[in-house]
Design a protein around this motif. Structure first.
Motif, PDB file in Angstrom:
ATOM      1  N   VAL A  96       5.421   0.688   5.750  1.00 16.98           N
ATOM      2  CA  VAL A  96       4.519   0.760   4.598  1.00 16.98           C
ATOM      3  C   VAL A  96       3.358  -0.231   4.705  1.00 16.98           C
ATOM      4  O   VAL A  96       2.338  -0.075   4.040  1.00 16.98           O
ATOM      5  N   LYS A  97       3.493  -1.249   5.565  1.00 20.35           N
ATOM      6  CA  LYS A  97       2.380  -2.183   5.772  1.00 20.35           C
ATOM      7  C   LYS A  97       1.173  -1.505   6.413  1.00 20.35           C
ATOM      8  O   LYS A  97       0.075  -2.042   6.392  1.00 20.35           O
ATOM      9  N   THR A  98       1.368  -0.318   6.959  1.00 24.77           N
ATOM     10  CA  THR A  98       0.247   0.432   7.524  1.00 24.77           C
ATOM     11  C   THR A  98      -0.826   0.659   6.473  1.00 24.77           C
ATOM     12  O   THR A  98      -2.022   0.568   6.745  1.00 24.77           O
ATOM     13  N   CYS A  99      -0.395   0.969   5.260  1.00 27.74           N
ATOM     14  CA  CYS A  99      -1.367   1.268   4.208  1.00 27.74           C
ATOM     15  C   CYS A  99      -1.633   0.061   3.305  1.00 27.74           C
ATOM     16  O   CYS A  99      -2.206   0.214   2.221  1.00 27.74           O
ATOM     17  N   PHE A 100      -1.239  -1.123   3.766  1.00 24.02           N
ATOM     18  CA  PHE A 100      -1.590  -2.324   3.007  1.00 24.02           C
ATOM     19  C   PHE A 100      -3.106  -2.524   3.066  1.00 24.02           C
ATOM     20  O   PHE A 100      -3.731  -2.453   4.125  1.00 24.02           O
ATOM     21  N   THR A 147      -4.825   4.708  -2.073  1.00 22.56           N
ATOM     22  CA  THR A 147      -5.993   5.299  -1.431  1.00 22.56           C
ATOM     23  C   THR A 147      -5.924   5.168   0.083  1.00 22.56           C
ATOM     24  O   THR A 147      -6.267   6.103   0.816  1.00 22.56           O
ATOM     25  N   ALA A 148      -5.460   4.016   0.562  1.00 27.68           N
ATOM     26  CA  ALA A 148      -5.313   3.831   2.007  1.00 27.68           C
ATOM     27  C   ALA A 148      -4.304   4.826   2.572  1.00 27.68           C
ATOM     28  O   ALA A 148      -4.524   5.415   3.642  1.00 27.68           O
ATOM     29  N   ALA A 149      -3.197   5.044   1.864  1.00 22.69           N
ATOM     30  CA  ALA A 149      -2.196   6.000   2.332  1.00 22.69           C
ATOM     31  C   ALA A 149      -2.771   7.406   2.414  1.00 22.69           C
ATOM     32  O   ALA A 149      -2.545   8.132   3.396  1.00 22.69           O
TER      33      ALA A 149
END
Length: 303
Positions: free
Chosen positions: A151-155, A186-188
């Motif tokens: 989930v840190k991908t979309c941090f 939004t990043a996700a």
């Protein structure tokens, strides 16, 4: 390409003696400066107008972390949308320019967010939180990184960020109604559409918090509400993958390095409050709104 800077505010006057000079000193001056003020009771709106900003005033019941940014992004005519919170102070004159450059470092980057340094008067734990989440090296994150980063991908963080409008539009824009974490949402969405997220360590702003125990509980309650309602994010990217444990270990190491090992029980208590708040937030549908208003940081969300 035109650049717009959007700053949501509420009773921000105590920050303006630092924020306004820092903005005036920037080598990149935005083509538009829009302040969306939530009915401040101090001189926030007047001082920003005197600074040359366009100020739009909304009522507290109209504010939403996602919806207000969604509305604000449609009020400006720019291809680059920068967002700054009222308590995020540019650390040097090239702060905005570095962030904008990071947005165009590769053609698929949809979001760039900068490094957040602790305020000069930040406490040990507040400063450590910034070091943990905002390292010294930049990184471009793509959907292919999800197996490693989870989930840190979309941090990301809208305290200091820039969006390519084309990417934001492609992803459906900011969510209309969320309790918070609109930046992660939004990043996700962008990552799932093939856009990349760029952490730009060279773009730096001072922004940190020294939360009290109850504030930690309330903040994590809201985070739990968000991820409980937006469970598609964990389904697409995975969970936290041990981030909580690593965060606690880093806090303990920071206290030991500062000669304050006696505060380790405080870290453990804080962690317990965060976990309790998060899990309660995940189950918020079982709670009455009156209780949620009392324990949430964003109490007007439950009106």
């Amino acid at each position: 390409m035109k650049t717009a800077l959007i700053i949501p505010t509420r009773n921000a006057e105590r920050y303006l003696d630092h924020l306004l000079p820092a903005l005036a000193a920037q080598s990149l001056q935005p083509d538009e400066l829009l302040v969306v003020d939530t009915h401040s009771q101090d001189a926030t709106a007047a001082r920003f107008r005197a600074f040359g900003a366009r100020v739009e005033v909304i009522q507290p019941q109209q504010f939403n972390h996602g919806g207000t940014r969604r509305w604000a992004s449609r009020q400006v005519d720019a291809e680059v949308l920068m967002f700054l919170t009222q308590d995020a102070i540019p650390a040097d004159p090239h702060c905005l320019a570095s962030l904008r450059a990071g947005l165009f470092a590769a053609p698929d980057i949809g979001i760039a967010y900068g490094r957040q340094l602790p305020h000069l008067d930040a406490g040990i734990l507040g400063a450590q939180a910034r070091r943990f989440n905002y390292p010294v090296e930049s990184r471009i994150k793509r959907l292919s990184d999800a197996p490693q980063l989870k989930v840190k991908t979309c941090f990301s963080s809208n305290s200091f960020s820039a969006y390519r409008r084309a990417a934001l539009t492609d992803a459906g824009g900011f969510p209309a109604d969320v309790i918070g974490s609109e930046d992660a949402y939004t990043a996700a969405r962008m990552l799932l559409r093939g856009w990349a997220v760029h952490y730009v360590a060279e773009a730096q702003a001072r922004h940190s918090h020294d939360y009290r125990l109850l504030e930690e509980f309330r903040r994590y309650f809201d985070i739990g509400v968000f991820y409980g309602r937006e469970d598609w994010i964990a389904a697409a990217f995975g969970g936290a993958a041990g981030e909580g444990r690593r965060f606690v270990e880093a806090e303990i190491d920071a206290l030991r390095a500062a000669g304050q090992a006696w505060r380790i029980p405080e870290v453990l208590l804080r962690s317990a409050c965060k976990l309790l708040g998060y899990r309660l937030g995940h189950r918020e549908r079982l709670l009455p709104n009156a209780l949620k208003r009392r324990i949430s940081m964003f109490s007007t969300y439950w009106a």
